[in-house]
Design a protein around this motif. Structure first.
Motif, PDB file in Angstrom:
ATOM      1  N   MET A   1      -9.209   6.552  16.324  1.00 53.06           N
ATOM      2  CA  MET A   1      -9.304   7.948  16.744  1.00 53.06           C
ATOM      3  C   MET A   1      -8.028   8.541  16.989  1.00 53.06           C
ATOM      4  O   MET A   1      -7.641   9.742  17.027  1.00 53.06           O
ATOM      5  CB  MET A   1     -10.544   8.339  17.474  1.00 53.06           C
ATOM      6  N   GLN A   2      -7.590   7.943  17.840  1.00 53.54           N
ATOM      7  CA  GLN A   2      -6.138   8.073  18.420  1.00 53.54           C
ATOM      8  C   GLN A   2      -5.061   8.110  17.126  1.00 53.54           C
ATOM      9  O   GLN A   2      -4.068   9.085  17.506  1.00 53.54           O
ATOM     10  CB  GLN A   2      -5.612   6.999  19.506  1.00 53.54           C
ATOM     11  N   GLN A   3      -5.155   7.475  16.146  1.00 52.54           N
ATOM     12  CA  GLN A   3      -4.345   7.560  15.176  1.00 52.54           C
ATOM     13  C   GLN A   3      -4.807   8.594  14.003  1.00 52.54           C
ATOM     14  O   GLN A   3      -4.063   8.470  12.881  1.00 52.54           O
ATOM     15  CB  GLN A   3      -4.133   6.135  14.298  1.00 52.54           C
ATOM     16  N   GLY A   4      -5.761   9.424  14.440  1.00 53.13           N
ATOM     17  CA  GLY A   4      -6.179  10.452  13.619  1.00 53.13           C
ATOM     18  C   GLY A   4      -7.322  10.265  12.541  1.00 53.13           C
ATOM     19  O   GLY A   4      -7.932  11.218  11.858  1.00 53.13           O
TER      20      GLY A   4
ATOM     21  N   SER B   1      -0.594  12.411   3.638  1.00 48.56           N
ATOM     22  CA  SER B   1       0.206  12.227   4.946  1.00 48.56           C
ATOM     23  C   SER B   1      -0.244  11.244   5.808  1.00 48.56           C
ATOM     24  O   SER B   1       0.483  10.873   6.663  1.00 48.56           O
ATOM     25  CB  SER B   1       0.360  13.625   5.601  1.00 48.56           C
ATOM     26  N   ALA B   2      -1.501  10.858   5.703  1.00 48.53           N
ATOM     27  CA  ALA B   2      -1.932   9.728   6.479  1.00 48.53           C
ATOM     28  C   ALA B   2      -1.760   8.261   5.810  1.00 48.53           C
ATOM     29  O   ALA B   2      -2.049   7.363   6.504  1.00 48.53           O
ATOM     30  CB  ALA B   2      -3.770   9.769   6.666  1.00 48.53           C
ATOM     31  N   ALA B   3      -1.330   8.439   4.858  1.00 38.41           N
ATOM     32  CA  ALA B   3      -1.005   7.052   3.848  1.00 38.41           C
ATOM     33  C   ALA B   3      -0.154   6.151   4.903  1.00 38.41           C
ATOM     34  O   ALA B   3      -0.654   4.759   4.898  1.00 38.41           O
ATOM     35  CB  ALA B   3      -0.284   7.452   2.592  1.00 38.41           C
ATOM     36  N   PRO B   4       1.006   6.466   5.478  1.00 43.84           N
ATOM     37  CA  PRO B   4       1.663   5.290   6.339  1.00 43.84           C
ATOM     38  C   PRO B   4       0.835   4.616   7.506  1.00 43.84           C
ATOM     39  O   PRO B   4       0.822   3.504   7.751  1.00 43.84           O
ATOM     40  CB  PRO B   4       2.912   6.158   6.636  1.00 43.84           C
TER      41      PRO B   4
ATOM     42  N   LEU C   1      -7.437   7.326  -0.590  1.00 44.38           N
ATOM     43  CA  LEU C   1      -7.352   7.740   0.877  1.00 44.38           C
ATOM     44  C   LEU C   1      -8.373   9.149   0.840  1.00 44.38           C
ATOM     45  O   LEU C   1      -8.907   9.404   1.727  1.00 44.38           O
ATOM     46  CB  LEU C   1      -6.337   7.923   1.643  1.00 44.38           C
ATOM     47  N   ALA C   2      -8.067   9.789  -0.334  1.00 46.68           N
ATOM     48  CA  ALA C   2      -8.575  11.279  -0.331  1.00 46.68           C
ATOM     49  C   ALA C   2     -10.290  11.018  -0.214  1.00 46.68           C
ATOM     50  O   ALA C   2     -11.160  11.995  -0.026  1.00 46.68           O
ATOM     51  CB  ALA C   2      -8.176  11.813  -1.752  1.00 46.68           C
ATOM     52  N   GLN C   3     -10.816   9.763  -0.868  1.00 44.70           N
ATOM     53  CA  GLN C   3     -12.149   9.463  -1.128  1.00 44.70           C
ATOM     54  C   GLN C   3     -12.665   9.511   0.394  1.00 44.70           C
ATOM     55  O   GLN C   3     -14.003   9.784   0.620  1.00 44.70           O
ATOM     56  CB  GLN C   3     -12.707   8.128  -1.693  1.00 44.70           C
ATOM     57  N   PHE C   4     -11.997   9.408   1.356  1.00 41.72           N
ATOM     58  CA  PHE C   4     -12.704   9.289   2.817  1.00 41.72           C
ATOM     59  C   PHE C   4     -11.946  10.418   3.634  1.00 41.72           C
ATOM     60  O   PHE C   4     -12.409  10.591   4.785  1.00 41.72           O
ATOM     61  CB  PHE C   4     -11.940   8.121   3.435  1.00 41.72           C
ATOM     62  N   GLY C   5     -11.696  11.609   2.862  1.00 46.05           N
ATOM     63  CA  GLY C   5     -11.364  12.934   3.500  1.00 46.05           C
ATOM     64  C   GLY C   5     -10.128  12.693   4.121  1.00 46.05           C
ATOM     65  O   GLY C   5      -9.867  13.656   5.034  1.00 46.05           O
ATOM     66  N   LEU C   6      -9.052  11.678   3.802  1.00 50.05           N
ATOM     67  CA  LEU C   6      -7.853  11.743   4.354  1.00 50.05           C
ATOM     68  C   LEU C   6      -6.920  12.231   3.751  1.00 50.05           C
ATOM     69  O   LEU C   6      -6.699  12.093   2.418  1.00 50.05           O
ATOM     70  CB  LEU C   6      -7.439  10.274   4.864  1.00 50.05           C
ATOM     71  N   PRO C   7      -5.968  13.286   4.221  1.00 50.47           N
ATOM     72  CA  PRO C   7      -4.540  13.827   3.490  1.00 50.47           C
ATOM     73  C   PRO C   7      -3.793  12.531   2.948  1.00 50.47           C
ATOM     74  O   PRO C   7      -3.515  11.622   3.753  1.00 50.47           O
ATOM     75  CB  PRO C   7      -4.310  14.615   4.298  1.00 50.47           C
TER      76      PRO C   7
ATOM     77  N   LEU D   1       0.816  -1.254   0.052  1.00 49.12           N
ATOM     78  CA  LEU D   1       0.118  -0.180  -0.059  1.00 49.12           C
ATOM     79  C   LEU D   1       0.818   1.359  -0.094  1.00 49.12           C
ATOM     80  O   LEU D   1       0.426   2.010  -0.833  1.00 49.12           O
ATOM     81  CB  LEU D   1      -1.055   0.054   1.176  1.00 49.12           C
ATOM     82  N   ASN D   2       2.011   1.256   0.530  1.00 47.32           N
ATOM     83  CA  ASN D   2       2.838   2.362   0.597  1.00 47.32           C
ATOM     84  C   ASN D   2       3.302   2.735  -0.622  1.00 47.32           C
ATOM     85  O   ASN D   2       3.582   3.792  -0.866  1.00 47.32           O
ATOM     86  CB  ASN D   2       3.933   2.349   1.877  1.00 47.32           C
ATOM     87  N   ASN D   3       3.591   1.275  -1.431  1.00 45.18           N
ATOM     88  CA  ASN D   3       4.367   1.713  -2.621  1.00 45.18           C
ATOM     89  C   ASN D   3       3.502   2.054  -3.748  1.00 45.18           C
ATOM     90  O   ASN D   3       3.783   2.040  -4.905  1.00 45.18           O
ATOM     91  CB  ASN D   3       5.027   0.336  -2.757  1.00 45.18           C
ATOM     92  N   SER D   4       2.168   2.047  -3.404  1.00 43.75           N
ATOM     93  CA  SER D   4       0.993   1.997  -4.628  1.00 43.75           C
ATOM     94  C   SER D   4       0.965   3.664  -4.802  1.00 43.75           C
ATOM     95  O   SER D   4       0.674   4.287  -3.920  1.00 43.75           O
ATOM     96  CB  SER D   4      -0.179   1.327  -3.996  1.00 43.75           C
ATOM     97  N   PRO D   5       1.310   4.011  -6.065  1.00 37.81           N
ATOM     98  CA  PRO D   5       1.113   5.527  -6.215  1.00 37.81           C
ATOM     99  C   PRO D   5      -0.204   6.266  -6.192  1.00 37.81           C
ATOM    100  O   PRO D   5      -0.878   7.306  -6.349  1.00 37.81           O
ATOM    101  CB  PRO D   5       1.471   5.506  -7.685  1.00 37.81           C
ATOM    102  N   THR D   6      -1.313   4.857  -6.289  1.00 43.13           N
ATOM    103  CA  THR D   6      -2.901   5.512  -6.135  1.00 43.13           C
ATOM    104  C   THR D   6      -3.398   5.451  -4.930  1.00 43.13           C
ATOM    105  O   THR D   6      -4.520   5.835  -4.503  1.00 43.13           O
ATOM    106  CB  THR D   6      -3.545   4.525  -7.101  1.00 43.13           C
TER     107      THR D   6
END
Length: 538
Positions: free
Chosen positions: A397-400, A352-355, A344-350, A334-339
């Motif tokens: 929630m503690q993870q953002g 930076s939240a990818a890792p 994540l953006a579909q769920f409102g996540l920036p 997942l971290n290596n996936s360019p998409t």
């Protein structure tokens, strides 16, 4: 006309006479039942040893009327017809069930279950006034007791000194049993010692179920392991050698296949319906989420692919600890996936939240798969599947994660794989099956060596599960609520089920000791015993 009438009446008389003669002959041909005999058995002092199955435990609790209809009590009522003596039991104080300790509820020992029209619920859900009054500190009965069945006891517990010591309940791990605290002659005694102190002339022993059941009802999660073979063999053979001192006769039963009970066969592996308004509308989103993981699953093991159907019932998602843990692979891919950031953006996540999200998904689904018909779910899982796991929500929630998104990823059996404690996977079932077969071999050998009557309870309960068990005019099945044999906890029998089992014990006693309970018409009529008790009974 007169002649014809005469012949008609003559013919009618002949027919009438013939019919009466036939009825009289039939009546004369019915042989009276033989007089009841006990054969070579001596029932004057009957003592029963065992666990919840002999204590009369039913509907998830021990309560008075169920004890009065316990299997040993039913046996004793028949023994009394041919010289059997008084049979005493450590009766609870009420028909609510549950235990108190010094006025406070004892955790894990709640009231009995009742049926609310949809499923089993505590009696207090329908009868808020139902009150637990059986207190192991304040109002214990006085023995000795002929019924030495102790709910929760394993084979070796019957030998353990101090098993009735109150303080042992609060040790870690506990060394005592609250039910035996109620009935022990002293704090230092053992179940076997109290049984032998009564100098039994006949005994029944049905023990060993909990040696595998504890592992099974905990989903094989390791918190309640199967008893090791050496311990079981020592305990069982010691019980038999002690109980048969002086040539005392008795009857023993083996261990049922716990996986065939409704506790493990009622909850389907695929309870997620697209018609469910809480689940159906979420299916497209769920398939989109798992669509990001399925290529990874396919590359490692296609059986791990998770897809929810929009037309048919879908299987729940479980954690299978027998699978190789691919958490690291998922996180890395997942971290290596360019998409992945766009996903994540579909769920409102920036981005930076990818890792963080990749690490969460790796940990959550590293040993996940959808269930199959070979998986068995414990009965309480029905109250868990589809609910929100609040601990998971708090951790996310503690993870953002927002509260709403955390909740979406915390649906039990859907986005949060069901924990091991809720399901028996095939490898765990194999462990249970192997242990049951091995323990039963020990029981059979001990019965043969001591020349005791033997009840194949394993075969009887398998018959219940497969085709039903006929007893009198009734056919009992293993269906929960409607089958008549199993109580609402899905493991223990109803009063009618215990009556049917008592008949099986009587048949085995007949075969071994030349008694004739069956031939003389002295099996019990199971119709006289309830299959359920109302919430109003307290």
């Amino acid at each position: 006309m007169t002649m014809k009438t005469k012949y008609i009446w003559l013919l009618a008389g002949i027919i009438s006479f013939t019919a009466c003669s036939s009825d009289d002959d039939a009546a004369l041909s019915v042989q009276p039942l033989p007089e009841l005999t006990r054969g070579s058995a001596n029932f004057s002092t009957y003592v029963s040893l065992g666990n919840s199955l002999t204590a009369g435990y039913s509907d998830g609790a021990l309560f008075k009327i169920a004890q009065e209809n316990s299997m040993p009590r039913i046996l004793a009522s028949q023994f009394a017809l041919t010289g059997g003596g008084e049979f005493t039991q450590p009766l609870t104080n009420d028909n609510v069930g549950g235990l108190l300790a010094g006025g406070s509820p004892l955790p894990g020992f709640g009231p009995r279950l009742v049926f609310d029209g949809a499923g089993p619920v505590p009696i207090t859900n329908l009868n808020p006034g139902a009150t637990i009054t059986t207190d192991i500190v304040l109002n214990n009965p006085t023995g000795p007791f002929n019924n030495m069945g102790v709910p929760g006891a394993k084979s070796y517990h019957l030998l353990a000194p101090n098993y009735g010591e109150l303080s042992g309940l609060f040790a870690s791990p506990p060394t005592a049993n609250p039910y035996f605290v109620r009935m022990a002659s002293s704090s230092s005694t053992s179940v076997l010692a109290d049984a032998m102190a009564q100098a039994p002339t006949f005994f029944s022993l049905w023990i060993g179920n909990n040696d595998v059941l504890g592992y099974a009802v905990s989903g094989g999660d390791g918190t309640n392991p199967i008893t090791d073979q050496a311990t079981f063999d020592f305990a069982y053979n010691t019980l038999i050698s002690t109980l048969t001192t002086g040539g005392t006769k008795g009857v023993v039963a083996n261990i049922p296949n716990v996986a065939s009970t409704p506790h493990f066969t009622t909850v389907p592996y695929n309870p997620l319906s697209p018609l469910d308004p809480n689940f159906g509308p979420q299916i497209p989103t769920l398939n989109m989420v798992f669509g990001a993981l399925n290529p990874i699953f396919s590359a490692v093991d296609p059986d791990r692919v998770i897809i929810f159907s929009e037309t048919d019932a879908s299987a729940v998602v479980i954690k299978d600890e027998s699978l190789a843990d691919i958490s690291g692979i998922i996180t890395q891919q997942l971290n290596n996936s360019p998409t992945f950031p766009a996903f994540l953006a579909q769920f409102g996540l920036p981005p930076s939240a990818a890792p963080t999200v990749a690490a969460y998904l790796g940990n959550a689904y590293g040993q996940s798969r959808q269930a199959t018909p070979e998986d068995l779910f414990v009965l309480p899982s029905s109250k868990v599947i589809g609910t929100i796991n609040t601990s998971s929500v708090a951790a996310l929630m503690q993870q953002g994660f927002s509260q709403a998104l955390a909740a979406q990823f915390s649906v039990e059996g859907v986005t949060l794989p069901l924990e091991d404690k809720w399901v028996l996977i095939p490898s765990e079932q194999a462990e249970i099956s192997a242990a049951t077969a091995s323990f039963n071999a020990t029981i059979q050998a001990a019965a043969n060596n001591a020349d005791l009557a033997f009840v194949d309870a394993n075969n009887i309960l398998n018959q219940l599960a497969q085709s039903g068990l006929q007893s009198g005019d009734y056919i009992l099945t293993s269906d929960l609520v409607t089958g008549g044999a199993f109580s609402l906890d899905g493991v223990h029998l109803t009063s009618r089920g215990y009556a049917a089992m008592a008949n099986e014990f009587l048949k085995s006693i007949d075969a071994k000791y030349n008694s004739n309970f069956e031939a003389s018409g002295h099996l019990v009529n199971i119709a006289n015993f309830n299959t359920n008790y109302s919430a109003g009974l307290q």
